[in-house]
Scaffold this motif. Structure first.
Motif, PDB file in Angstrom:
ATOM      1  N   HIS A  39      70.674  52.590   3.781  1.00  0.00           N
ATOM      2  CA  HIS A  39      70.905  51.444   2.881  1.00  0.00           C
ATOM      3  C   HIS A  39      70.097  50.228   3.341  1.00  0.00           C
ATOM      4  N   ALA A  40      70.177  49.931   4.631  1.00  0.00           N
ATOM      5  CA  ALA A  40      69.502  48.732   5.160  1.00  0.00           C
ATOM      6  C   ALA A  40      67.992  48.820   4.926  1.00  0.00           C
ATOM      7  N   GLU A  41      67.440  50.004   5.128  1.00  0.00           N
ATOM      8  CA  GLU A  41      65.995  50.146   4.981  1.00  0.00           C
ATOM      9  C   GLU A  41      65.544  49.877   3.552  1.00  0.00           C
ATOM     10  N   ARG A  42      66.369  50.282   2.599  1.00  0.00           N
ATOM     11  CA  ARG A  42      66.038  49.977   1.190  1.00  0.00           C
ATOM     12  C   ARG A  42      66.013  48.481   0.951  1.00  0.00           C
ATOM     13  N   ARG A  43      66.753  47.743   1.790  1.00  0.00           N
ATOM     14  CA  ARG A  43      66.824  46.287   1.619  1.00  0.00           C
ATOM     15  C   ARG A  43      65.896  45.548   2.587  1.00  0.00           C
ATOM     16  N   GLY A  44      64.976  46.294   3.181  1.00  0.00           N
ATOM     17  CA  GLY A  44      63.964  45.642   4.026  1.00  0.00           C
ATOM     18  C   GLY A  44      64.425  45.336   5.437  1.00  0.00           C
ATOM     19  N   ILE A  45      65.475  46.045   5.889  1.00  0.00           N
ATOM     20  CA  ILE A  45      65.987  45.824   7.250  1.00  0.00           C
ATOM     21  C   ILE A  45      66.013  47.143   8.017  1.00  0.00           C
ATOM     22  N   LEU A  46      65.490  47.114   9.234  1.00  0.00           N
ATOM     23  CA  LEU A  46      65.649  48.261  10.121  1.00  0.00           C
ATOM     24  C   LEU A  46      66.904  48.017  10.946  1.00  0.00           C
ATOM     25  N   LEU A  47      67.797  48.989  10.950  1.00  0.00           N
ATOM     26  CA  LEU A  47      69.013  48.880  11.761  1.00  0.00           C
ATOM     27  C   LEU A  47      68.672  49.434  13.142  1.00  0.00           C
ATOM     28  N   ALA A  93      87.250  50.280  12.560  1.00  0.00           N
ATOM     29  CA  ALA A  93      88.080  49.073  12.668  1.00  0.00           C
ATOM     30  C   ALA A  93      87.185  47.889  13.012  1.00  0.00           C
ATOM     31  N   ASP A  94      87.805  46.776  13.392  1.00  0.00           N
ATOM     32  CA  ASP A  94      87.085  45.582  13.834  1.00  0.00           C
ATOM     33  C   ASP A  94      86.121  45.106  12.747  1.00  0.00           C
ATOM     34  N   GLU A  95      84.924  44.690  13.143  1.00  0.00           N
ATOM     35  CA  GLU A  95      83.885  44.312  12.186  1.00  0.00           C
ATOM     36  C   GLU A  95      82.881  45.457  12.138  1.00  0.00           C
ATOM     37  N   VAL A  96      82.112  45.557  11.045  1.00  0.00           N
ATOM     38  CA  VAL A  96      81.073  46.606  11.025  1.00  0.00           C
ATOM     39  C   VAL A  96      79.740  46.052  10.581  1.00  0.00           C
ATOM     40  N   LEU A  97      78.696  46.441  11.325  1.00  0.00           N
ATOM     41  CA  LEU A  97      77.316  46.215  10.908  1.00  0.00           C
ATOM     42  C   LEU A  97      77.029  44.774  10.520  1.00  0.00           C
ATOM     43  N   THR A  98      77.467  43.860  11.370  1.00  0.00           N
ATOM     44  CA  THR A  98      77.186  42.434  11.182  1.00  0.00           C
ATOM     45  C   THR A  98      76.083  42.005  12.154  1.00  0.00           C
ATOM     46  N   PRO A  99      75.567  40.785  11.980  1.00  0.00           N
ATOM     47  CA  PRO A  99      74.559  40.296  12.933  1.00  0.00           C
ATOM     48  C   PRO A  99      75.140  40.064  14.330  1.00  0.00           C
ATOM     49  N   ASP A 100      76.471  40.026  14.467  1.00  0.00           N
ATOM     50  CA  ASP A 100      77.070  39.925  15.805  1.00  0.00           C
ATOM     51  C   ASP A 100      77.084  41.284  16.503  1.00  0.00           C
ATOM     52  N   SER A 101      77.182  42.358  15.719  1.00  0.00           N
ATOM     53  CA  SER A 101      77.364  43.671  16.336  1.00  0.00           C
ATOM     54  C   SER A 101      76.119  44.553  16.231  1.00  0.00           C
ATOM     55  N   SER A 102      75.040  44.013  15.656  1.00  0.00           N
ATOM     56  CA  SER A 102      73.876  44.855  15.351  1.00  0.00           C
ATOM     57  C   SER A 102      72.572  44.125  15.629  1.00  0.00           C
ATOM     58  N   ARG A 103      71.508  44.916  15.739  1.00  0.00           N
ATOM     59  CA  ARG A 103      70.147  44.358  15.698  1.00  0.00           C
ATOM     60  C   ARG A 103      69.546  44.705  14.359  1.00  0.00           C
ATOM     61  N   PHE A 104      69.204  43.673  13.583  1.00  0.00           N
ATOM     62  CA  PHE A 104      68.584  43.842  12.266  1.00  0.00           C
ATOM     63  C   PHE A 104      67.150  43.343  12.335  1.00  0.00           C
ATOM     64  N   TRP A 105      66.190  44.225  12.079  1.00  0.00           N
ATOM     65  CA  TRP A 105      64.782  43.807  12.126  1.00  0.00           C
ATOM     66  C   TRP A 105      64.166  43.839  10.742  1.00  0.00           C
ATOM     67  N   PRO A 106      63.392  42.803  10.392  1.00  0.00           N
ATOM     68  CA  PRO A 106      62.683  42.864   9.111  1.00  0.00           C
ATOM     69  C   PRO A 106      61.653  43.999   9.140  1.00  0.00           C
ATOM     70  N   THR A 107      61.798  44.945   8.217  1.00  0.00           N
ATOM     71  CA  THR A 107      60.934  46.131   8.206  1.00  0.00           C
ATOM     72  C   THR A 107      59.456  45.734   8.156  1.00  0.00           C
ATOM     73  N   ALA A 108      59.163  44.739   7.345  1.00  0.00           N
ATOM     74  CA  ALA A 108      57.765  44.370   7.105  1.00  0.00           C
ATOM     75  C   ALA A 108      57.053  43.908   8.377  1.00  0.00           C
ATOM     76  N   GLN A 109      57.837  43.397   9.332  1.00  0.00           N
ATOM     77  CA  GLN A 109      57.187  42.873  10.543  1.00  0.00           C
ATOM     78  C   GLN A 109      57.340  43.782  11.757  1.00  0.00           C
ATOM     79  N   SER A 164      64.169  39.100  14.388  1.00  0.00           N
ATOM     80  CA  SER A 164      65.417  39.735  13.948  1.00  0.00           C
ATOM     81  C   SER A 164      66.343  38.757  13.256  1.00  0.00           C
ATOM     82  N   PHE A 165      67.253  39.320  12.425  1.00  0.00           N
ATOM     83  CA  PHE A 165      68.260  38.509  11.722  1.00  0.00           C
ATOM     84  C   PHE A 165      69.579  38.655  12.447  1.00  0.00           C
ATOM     85  N   ASP A 166      69.663  38.207  13.646  1.00  0.00           N
ATOM     86  CA  ASP A 166      70.897  38.395  14.398  1.00  0.00           C
ATOM     87  C   ASP A 166      70.917  37.434  15.575  1.00  0.00           C
ATOM     88  N   LYS A 167      71.740  37.767  16.549  1.00  0.00           N
ATOM     89  CA  LYS A 167      71.980  36.887  17.676  1.00  0.00           C
ATOM     90  C   LYS A 167      70.804  36.771  18.646  1.00  0.00           C
TER      91      LYS A 167
END
Ligand code: ATP
Ligand code: MG
Length: 301
Positions: free
Chosen positions: A192-200, A217-233, A242-245
């Motif tokens: 899903h993320a890759e279709r939206r231009g993000i590498l998980l 449980a808890d939180e899932v797949l947020t910028p606090d718990s994940s590394r999100f990279w812009p695919t294009a770069q 990255s779009f995260d911490k």
């Protein structure tokens, strides 16, 4: 008031670095996400405006779209118990079923970054998972790997575990189940993320048990718990934007911040306004890309 909103009139059961948990009765908890930011296991003094709502909305999107069972009862304030039906809690709060939490942090990596990259450079494997030689920083792994860590008490850093350590802790069958669920959810989310231009690049799940059944449980797949990279770069061989911490971590390690974080008791620096604003923008960008929605409050503070 909490540091970022009204406090529900319910028994407070736990203050995490980011979320506060309240007993909502009937085996339920109200999870209220604050605007607190933690980095390197330390909570910064400056809140990030909107962060609690962005995290809750991002998690809620994933819980709705992932094919795995989860702990959510409702994100609608109208469903919250007496004492918690407050407009100020809307958006940042989630009513969930109280679980017996699995005592490991379920990390899945699809790319080589952070502590995984460090460990690979030192020994060619990550948490006991052997990897091909000659991988570069930020390279895609041949297949996603499960690299659990301990759930350390406050102030102690989580440490990598081998799969055998997880087996010793929770038994072989359960450990297999935890690994399989983590990998399956990662794979679905990464598509899903890759279709939206993000590498998980990687993410951390916390699983719980409800009636002997594993749930997210808890939180899932947020910028606090994940590394999100812009695919294009994406360009292996260097650290990624990255779009995260990571942005805050990098600033905290810069000479401008001047924080000797390995010195016991060293207080974190004050986050300058531009770092707070940029962090907020990155969290909002992650939300907007993942969900395809505009952030309701974008630009409107
Ligand atoms: P800690 O709680 O150790 O400080 P943290 O800083 O990551 O860790 P937060 O994310 O701020 O904590 O708070 C969330 C807490 O709620 C975590 O301890 C998490 O394990 C717990 N939790 C999440 N979902 C559930 C659930 N359904 N039932 C019970 N506990 C849960
Ligand atoms: Mg947490």
């Amino acid at each position: 008031m909490t540091d970022t909103g009204p406090e529900p009139a319910l028994p407070h059961v736990h203050r995490g670095k980011v979320r506060d948990l309240y007993d909502a009765g009937h085996g339920r908890l109200l999870m209220v996400a604050s605007d607190r930011l933690s980095a390197f296991d330390v909570v910064m003094a400056e809140p990030i405006p909107d962060k609690g709502r962005v995290l809750t909305a991002t998690s809620a999107f994933w819980f709705d779209h992932l094919p795995a069972p989860n702990h959510v009862v409702s994100t609608d304030v109208g469903d919250f118990p007496d004492g918690a039906r407050d407009a100020g809690l809307a958006g940042r709060s989630m009513l969930v079923r109280r679980c017996a939490m699995v005592p490991v942090e379920c990390v899945v990596r699809g790319y080589l970054a952070g502590s995984g990259w460090k460990e690979y450079q030192a020994c060619g494997s990550v948490c006991g998972v052997r990897l091909p030689a000659d991988l570069r920083e930020a390279d895609r792994l041949p297949a996603p790997i499960f690299t659990p860590t301990t759930k350390a008490p406050v102030g102690v850093h989580d440490e990598g575990m081998r799969f055998d350590d997880v087996v010793a802790m929770i038994g072989g069958d359960r450990a297999e189940e935890v690994r399989a669920l983590s990998l399956e959810v990662y794979r679905t989310a990464a598509v899903h993320a890759e279709r939206r231009g993000i590498l998980l690049a990687d993410t951390k799940f916390e699983l719980g048990l409800l009636d002997d059944r594993l749930v997210l449980a808890d939180e899932v797949l947020t910028p606090d718990s994940s590394r999100f990279w812009p695919t294009a770069q994406w360009q292996p061989g260097r650290p990624q934007p990255s779009f995260d911490k990571q942005f805050v971590r990098d600033w905290l390690d810069s000479p401008e911040a001047g924080w000797d974080r390995h010195r016991p008791g060293a207080q974190p620096p004050e986050l300058p306004e531009w770092v707070v604003e940029r962090t907020r923008a990155l969290y909002v960008e992650a939300y907007e890309r993942i969900t395809g929605d505009r952030w309701p409050h974008a630009g409107g503070r």
